[in-house]
Scaffold this motif. Structure first.
Motif: not given
Length: 201
Positions: A105-107, A200, A28-29, A115, A31-34
Motif C-alpha cells: 500500500k502506498d499510504l 481497502y 473511506d477518506f 497534506t 483509500k486514495d491518500q498517499k
C-alpha cells in the motif's frame, strides 16, 4: 522446579490484550491518500495505576534513583525527557509504515507534511511495566488516534481509541522508555492493520 520457572515465565510474560474501538467516523477518506501528516500530543497524559501526572511520576522516579545512586536519577530524567522524540514517535511511525508497505500500500505516515489530513496521536495513559529477569510485566500505552482535516483540525473524520497496547520485547528489556516505545509500535501496527481491513475492503 523447572516447571515452576516455566509457569512463572509464562504468567509474567503473558500479553495484555489491546482494546481498539472506532469512536467516530469511517475509513473511506484514506483509500486514495498517499501521505498523512502526523502530530504527537504528549501534553496531558497520566501514568501508573494511580493516574499520576507525568510531572509527579518524573519527580518521584528521579528522587528514587538518586537515593540509590547519586546522579542516576538526573541521568534517567534526561533519557525520559528525550524519549518521545527519540523512541516513542519514531517507533510508531516505523511500524505504521512497515505494516502498510508489506501489503504493497502506498499510504505513508510522516511528521511535518503539508497534506489534506493529519493524524493526531494523543497519549492518554502510560504504564512502564517492569522487568526483574525471570518475571516481567509489559508496558501499557493508551492513546486517542484522531484523523482530522489539516486546515480545520476541529473536523474529526475518524477517531479511534486504543487502550493498553502492550509493550515488550523478546528476552529482557530493563528500560522503561524502550518498553513504552514497543507499546507505541504495537499501537501503530494495530492501526495499520485496521486501515488495511477497513479502508481497502
Amino acid at each position: 522446579m523447572k516447571k515452576l520457572v516455566l509457569s512463572l515465565l509464562f504468567i509474567s510474560g503473558a500479553a495484555f490484550a489491546q482494546d481498539m474501538n472506532i469512536a467516530k467516523g469511517n475509513f473511506d477518506f484514506l483509500k486514495d491518500q498517499k501521505e498523512i501528516n502526523v502530530e504527537f500530543d504528549y501534553s496531558h497524559f497520566t501514568m501508573m495505576k494511580e493516574k499520576k501526572s507525568e510531572a509527579q511520576y518524573v519527580e518521584e522516579r528521579t528522587a528514587e534513583l538518586n537515593t540509590k545512586i547519586k546522579g542516576n536519577g538526573d541521568a534517567w530524567k534526561k533519557r525520559w525527557t528525550s524519549s518521545p522524540e527519540l523512541i516513542w514517535s519514531p517507533k510508531f511511525l516505523e511500524l505504521a509504515n512497515v505494516v502498510l508497505a508489506k501489503k504493497k500500500k502506498d499510504l505513508n505516515f510522516q511528521e511535518g507534511l503539508n497534506t489534506p489530513y493529519t493524524l493526531i496521536v494523543e497519549t492518554v495513559w502510560l504504564y512502564p511495566g517492569w522487568d526483574a529477569g525471570i518475571m516481567k510485566q509489559p508496558a501499557k500505552v493508551s492513546t486517542n488516534l484522531k484523523f482530522v482535516e489539516t486546515a480545520n483540525k476541529s473536523n474529526v473524520l475518524l477517531e479511534i481509541t486504543s487502550e493498553e497496547a502492550p509493550g515488550d520485547q523478546w528476552g529482557n528489556n530493563y528500560s522503561n522508555e524502550s518498553r513504552l516505545g514497543e507499546g507505541y509500535a504495537k499501537t501503530a501496527k494495530s492501526l495499520s492493520q485496521m486501515i488495511l481491513k477497513k479502508a481497502y475492503k
